[in-house]
Scaffold this motif. Structure first.
Motif, short mmCIF file in Angstrom:
data_model
loop_
_atom_site.label_atom_id
_atom_site.label_comp_id
_atom_site.label_asym_id
_atom_site.label_seq_id
_atom_site.Cartn_x
_atom_site.Cartn_y
_atom_site.Cartn_z
N GLY A 80 -6.86 -5.00 1.52
CA GLY A 80 -8.23 -5.08 0.80
C GLY A 80 -9.05 -6.24 0.71
O GLY A 80 -9.97 -6.34 0.95
N PRO A 86 -9.27 3.37 -1.52
CA PRO A 86 -9.72 3.44 -0.12
C PRO A 86 -11.11 4.24 -0.12
O PRO A 86 -12.05 3.93 0.87
CB PRO A 86 -8.84 4.82 0.52
CG PRO A 86 -7.66 4.40 -0.33
CD PRO A 86 -7.99 4.11 -1.69
N SER A 87 -11.51 4.79 -1.24
CA SER A 87 -12.98 5.46 -1.43
C SER A 87 -14.26 4.31 -1.73
O SER A 87 -15.43 4.50 -1.72
CB SER A 87 -13.06 6.33 -2.29
OG SER A 87 -12.78 5.81 -3.83
N PHE A 98 -14.99 -0.53 2.16
CA PHE A 98 -14.04 0.15 3.39
C PHE A 98 -14.50 1.26 4.25
O PHE A 98 -15.44 1.97 3.82
CB PHE A 98 -12.67 0.38 3.03
CG PHE A 98 -12.27 -0.69 2.09
CD1 PHE A 98 -11.79 -1.82 2.27
CD2 PHE A 98 -11.69 -0.19 0.66
CE1 PHE A 98 -11.26 -2.86 1.48
CE2 PHE A 98 -11.28 -1.08 -0.24
CZ PHE A 98 -11.02 -2.18 0.06
N GLU A 147 -10.22 2.73 7.61
CA GLU A 147 -9.41 1.89 7.17
C GLU A 147 -8.30 2.36 5.81
O GLU A 147 -8.03 1.51 5.25
CB GLU A 147 -10.13 0.52 6.61
CG GLU A 147 -10.82 -0.11 7.87
CD GLU A 147 -12.06 -1.16 7.63
OE1 GLU A 147 -12.09 -2.02 8.15
OE2 GLU A 147 -12.56 -1.02 6.42
N ARG A 148 -8.50 3.58 5.56
CA ARG A 148 -8.04 4.57 4.38
C ARG A 148 -6.73 4.04 4.34
O ARG A 148 -5.98 3.71 3.27
CB ARG A 148 -8.21 5.87 4.64
CG ARG A 148 -7.66 6.51 3.46
CD ARG A 148 -7.81 8.00 3.60
NE ARG A 148 -7.11 8.81 2.78
CZ ARG A 148 -7.18 8.97 1.50
NH1 ARG A 148 -8.41 8.71 0.99
NH2 ARG A 148 -6.58 9.90 0.73
N ASN A 149 -5.71 4.20 5.39
CA ASN A 149 -4.61 4.06 5.64
C ASN A 149 -3.99 2.73 5.24
O ASN A 149 -2.92 2.30 4.52
CB ASN A 149 -3.88 4.52 6.84
CG ASN A 149 -3.79 6.19 6.92
OD1 ASN A 149 -4.00 6.72 5.87
ND2 ASN A 149 -3.71 6.52 8.33
N ASP A 150 -4.88 1.52 5.74
CA ASP A 150 -4.48 0.01 5.43
C ASP A 150 -4.43 0.08 3.95
O ASP A 150 -3.73 -0.58 3.44
CB ASP A 150 -5.44 -0.71 6.10
CG ASP A 150 -5.16 -0.76 7.74
OD1 ASP A 150 -4.07 -0.55 8.05
OD2 ASP A 150 -5.95 -1.37 8.51
N ILE A 151 -5.56 0.48 3.18
CA ILE A 151 -5.72 0.18 2.03
C ILE A 151 -4.66 0.90 0.99
O ILE A 151 -4.31 0.33 0.12
CB ILE A 151 -7.24 0.61 1.44
CG1 ILE A 151 -8.21 0.23 2.26
CG2 ILE A 151 -7.44 0.41 0.03
CD1 ILE A 151 -8.21 -1.52 2.28
N ILE A 152 -4.16 2.05 1.43
CA ILE A 152 -3.20 2.67 0.76
C ILE A 152 -2.06 1.70 0.98
O ILE A 152 -1.10 1.66 -0.25
CB ILE A 152 -2.90 4.10 1.22
CG1 ILE A 152 -4.14 5.20 1.06
CG2 ILE A 152 -1.51 4.82 0.73
CD1 ILE A 152 -4.22 6.45 1.53
N THR A 154 -2.32 -1.15 -1.39
CA THR A 154 -2.16 -1.12 -2.91
C THR A 154 -0.82 -0.54 -3.34
O THR A 154 -0.32 -0.80 -4.32
CB THR A 154 -3.01 0.27 -3.22
OG1 THR A 154 -4.55 -0.05 -2.85
CG2 THR A 154 -3.19 0.53 -4.68
#
Length: 354
Positions: free
Chosen positions: A121, A187-188, A192, A196-201, A204
């Motif tokens: 993030g 991720p929302s 982002f 890049e959703r998986n990276d943020i998950i 986090t």
């Protein structure tokens, strides 16, 4: 201090002429030895291991002494080393730690999660900052608000942004900067891309794991234990982070731009090198910031050499301050609040001087 040329000193006033610098990005790049762009995985890892080792050693000493006379010294030392560890993760975020993406992500999380920074993030929002430095409309970090926006800001927003700026970072992770929405944990967030959703998950989850560990530690050992061995040092780390990043970009003679008047190189030059004395080495020379903003993929241990190489090319466009850090901070603290609502190549103003 070497000062950024003021527009009023240009012999030709035409704004289209002033947009052009007397050198190109290629000119600056050519002045730097090629090896400065090459990361050494072993050398980078040595900085990470050294910082972790010092932090562990400090905790062991504090536990052995268990004295309230020592804890303030411990907090300062621990927080200072937390900031050094952040800088190692900073190299990981730029890909300058090593040539291996997986290793950059691994060490990035190992550096940032213990100090409650969501690595991906932060990495992505920091990327936005570097791509838009000194652009009034699109910069991400420590950018000025307009005079009209300043007039509309509520008490709490002004309090954190202008009067308690050295405690702002945790809030920034959840709320970003004035006028922007989004969280570094979701991720929302507009920060982002969907890809890049998986990276943020992942980041986090790592952040939550650290919070869970600290909560368990508090439950088992008590809040006083957490205060003594973590929270005091964490508070010092936050102050270091906010102080250094604030001083990278906040001074009343640093220009900011709008629209077509902005360019990447001009924006990168709207930062300033600072001298932190004995902390330069401890903090991995993060105060050497101009070269870093022009070439963000350069390892921190090559920045001093690169800076000396580009200074003849940049000439008066290179900025460095050797005045005491406390003096620089308070000068900007009182002088830098907002910029004009219109125009470009504009500078900070203060309501105290109106």
């Amino acid at each position: 201090m070497q000062v950024y040329p003021n527009p009023s000193n240009f012999p030709v006033i035409d704004s289209s002429v002033r947009q052009n610098l007397p050198f190109t990005l290629k000119d600056v790049r050519s002045a730097i030895p090629a090896h400065c762009f090459e990361p050494s995985t072993a050398r980078s890892l040595s900085y990470f291991c050294f910082d972790i080792g010092i932090i562990a050693g400090l905790i062991a000493i504090a536990a052995y002494l268990d004295s309230w006379l020592f804890f303030p010294i411990f907090w300062f030392a621990q927080g200072t080393m937390f900031w050094a560890l952040f800088v190692v993760g900073h190299d990981c975020g730029h890909g300058s730690f090593s040539k291996h993406k997986w290793l950059n992500a691994l060490i990035g999380h190992m550096s940032h999660s213990p100090i409650l920074v969501p690595f991906h993030g932060w990495r992505i929002s920091h990327r936005t900052h570097h791509a838009n430095t000194a652009n009034i409309d699109t910069d991400e970090s420590w950018y000025p608000v307009t005079e009209a926006h300043y007039a509309e800001m509520g008490f709490l927003e002004k309090l954190m942004r202008f009067y308690l700026p050295l405690l702002a970072y945790p809030l920034y992770l959840f709320r970003r900067s004035p006028g922007k929405q989004g969280s570094h944990f979701m991720p929302s967030s507009s920060l982002f891309k969907p890809s890049e959703r998986n990276d943020i998950i992942v980041s986090t989850v790592c952040w939550l794991a650290m919070v869970g560990f600290l909560a368990t530690l508090t439950y088992q050992c008590g809040f006083l234990f957490l205060l003594k061995y973590y929270l005091g040092g964490y508070a010092v780390f936050v102050i270091w982070l906010d102080l250094v990043t604030f001083l990278h970009h906040t001074e009343d003679d640093i220009p900011w731009y709008r629209g077509e008047d902005w360019s990447f190189l001009k924006g990168a030059l709207s930062t300033i090198d600072r001298d932190y004395g004995i902390f330069n080495l401890i903090h991995h020379h993060i105060g050497t910031h101009v070269a870093h903003h022009i070439f963000l993929n350069m390892p921190h241990y090559h920045l001093k050499e690169a800076t000396e190489a580009i200074r003849p090319v940049l000439g008066g466009y290179y900025r460095k301050s050797n005045e005491p850090i406390w003096k620089s901070f308070f000068k900007s603290y009182f002088a830098c609040h907002f910029v004009a609502d219109s125009g470009s190549e504009i500078y900070y103003q203060s309501p105290h001087l109106h």
